[in-house]
Design an enzyme around this catalytic site. Structure first.
Site, PDB file in Angstrom:
ATOM      1  N   SER A 147      30.918  52.110 -75.240  1.00 54.01           N
ATOM      2  CA  SER A 147      31.056  52.678 -76.582  1.00 54.01           C
ATOM      3  C   SER A 147      30.503  51.704 -77.626  1.00 54.01           C
ATOM      4  O   SER A 147      29.326  51.360 -77.595  1.00 54.01           O
ATOM      5  CB  SER A 147      32.532  53.015 -76.843  1.00 54.01           C
ATOM      6  OG  SER A 147      32.700  53.728 -78.042  1.00 54.01           O
ATOM      7  N   ASP A 212      31.974  64.625 -74.114  1.00 60.68           N
ATOM      8  CA  ASP A 212      32.376  63.553 -75.025  1.00 60.68           C
ATOM      9  C   ASP A 212      32.407  64.096 -76.451  1.00 60.68           C
ATOM     10  O   ASP A 212      31.378  64.482 -76.994  1.00 60.68           O
ATOM     11  CB  ASP A 212      31.401  62.383 -74.911  1.00 60.68           C
ATOM     12  CG  ASP A 212      31.890  61.119 -75.589  1.00 60.68           C
ATOM     13  OD1 ASP A 212      32.549  61.233 -76.638  1.00 60.68           O
ATOM     14  OD2 ASP A 212      31.614  60.022 -75.073  1.00 60.68           O
ATOM     15  N   HIS A 241      35.348  60.869 -73.797  1.00 61.86           N
ATOM     16  CA  HIS A 241      34.946  59.528 -74.214  1.00 61.86           C
ATOM     17  C   HIS A 241      35.766  58.419 -73.565  1.00 61.86           C
ATOM     18  O   HIS A 241      35.277  57.313 -73.388  1.00 61.86           O
ATOM     19  CB  HIS A 241      35.055  59.414 -75.746  1.00 61.86           C
ATOM     20  CG  HIS A 241      34.398  58.194 -76.310  1.00 61.86           C
ATOM     21  ND1 HIS A 241      33.035  57.977 -76.243  1.00 61.86           N
ATOM     22  CD2 HIS A 241      34.908  57.101 -76.946  1.00 61.86           C
ATOM     23  CE1 HIS A 241      32.738  56.829 -76.820  1.00 61.86           C
ATOM     24  NE2 HIS A 241      33.858  56.272 -77.249  1.00 61.86           N
TER      25      HIS A 241
END
Length: 378
Positions: A147, A212, A241
């Site tokens: 991320s 996501d 996610h």
């Protein structure tokens, strides 16, 4: 939109867990640092590392006697080392690698305040520690960015020419592009991964969930297309996610990648993807860019929708099992890795996940608002 987006990018929010999930103390008998609130392990070193920007970050180094490669892991926005500790141990064990994880400035027990430039200095300090303290060579290092961690990962990766490999886990094209589907890079944007990925010289593995709802799968898809040396990507069907480690194909594909770069030394298949790569890319129709800014903002404006992903976290919390069940689930790792139909049967595959599942259900590794700019109403 210029003035608004400039302000939003400048106020990009970092979410260090508050309070930190762990503490750091000095062992009176040995004089070594140790983490509190986590199980002490003989093969884990706890370190404090100074950065060139004047902060002191906390890092952990997980040693594996069979390892030839070392993973340098940059975690997501709303996590710290205490929450990542078990995952780091599991990755080191299953992938047969040494692993260093670190907390960004202002995260966990690291000093200073989080910022884009500080995270760049943080990963650089962790990398220098690997070289100087543990004698790790550049060509033995795999950078892993999850991320927001894809930002410092690609910043360092774009400046090192002999890296072994890079792994991008639910990566972002840039901070601004998470909020708006802009077509160009603005000076005020942060984590300009889209501009740095073509400079990476080593093989790159991209892992992204098709569902996501924090960082659209199109981010991972575009970064993969811009890679100079592509490796077969993993688009986790149904993955969100914060839950990709729960899918058996995650560890299976990651292990396959580590084995491949370990055997070949350095892959050179960037210009001609394998048939598997082409099929994987062509079948990733779920990784479509979001249609419009209005739709994107509409989806973010609802508190109910924003809170919806948290329900899965609550379910994971409710689904924690006893220690005995956890130990029994560890024996299923071989079965999970041998399952051939995990993509077609994701729910069945989840039941056979190894220790990753139990560990992930007991830790909150992300926050659905992890890209919400400061001052944004929820």
């Amino acid at each position: 939109m210029g003035a608004v987006t400039s302000s939003m990018a400048a106020k990009f929010a970092f979410f260090p867990p508050n309070p930190p999930s762990y503490g750091v103390t000095v062992d009176g008998a040995t004089g070594k640092l140790r983490m509190t609130e986590v199980a002490e392990k003989e093969n884990v070193d706890v370190l404090k590392v100074k950065t060139k920007r004047g902060t002191e970050i906390v890092a952990v180094y997980v040693k594996n006697p069979a390892a030839k490669l070392t993973l340098l892991y940059s975690h997501g926005n709303a996590a710290d080392l205490g929450q990542m500790y078990d995952l780091f141990s599991e990755l080191s064990n299953h992938l047969q690698v040494n692993l260093m994880g670190y907390d960004y400035s202002g995260y966990g027990q690291s000093t200073g305040k989080p910022s884009e430039q500080n995270t760049y200095a943080d990963i650089e300090a962790a990398y220098e520690c690997l070289k100087e303290t543990y004698g790790v060579k550049e060509e033995e290092v795999i950078l892993y960015g999850q991320s927001v961690g894809s930002g410092p990962t690609l910043d360092l990766g774009s400046r090192l020419s002999r890296l072994r490999a890079v792994v991008l886990h639910s990566p972002i094209l840039s901070g601004l592009r998470v909020m708006y589907p802009v077509k160009r890079t603005y000076w005020f944007d942060i984590y300009k991964n889209i501009d740095k990925i073509p400079l990476v010289q080593c093989p790159v593995l991209v892992i992204h969930g098709t569902e996501d709802d924090v960082v659209d799968c199109s981010h991972g898809k575009q970064l993969w297309e811009l890679c100079k040396e592509k490796y077969e990507p993993l688009w986790v069907k149904g993955g969100n996610h914060c839950d990709l480690e729960l899918y058996p194909e995650y560890i299976k594909h990651l292990k396959k990648f580590i084995l491949a770069i370990g055997k070949s030394g350095h892959l050179r298949n960037g210009s001609v993807p394998s048939m598997d790569q082409r099929d994987n890319a062509q079948n990733s129709t779920d990784c479509r860019p979001r249609q419009s800014t209005d739709q994107r903002e509409k989806s973010r404006s609802s508190t109910d929708q924003r809170e919806k992903p948290r329900v899965s976290t609550e379910r994971r919390e409710k689904s924690r099992v006893s220690t005995d069940k956890r130990e029994r689930s560890r024996r299923s790792v071989d079965y999970a890795e041998k399952t051939n139909n995990i993509v077609e049967q994701p729910e069945r595959a989840r039941n056979s996940i190894d220790r990753f599942g139990d560990m992930m259900r007991s830790a909150v590794l992300c926050n659905i608002d992890c890209f919400k700019p400061v001052g944004t109403k929820v």
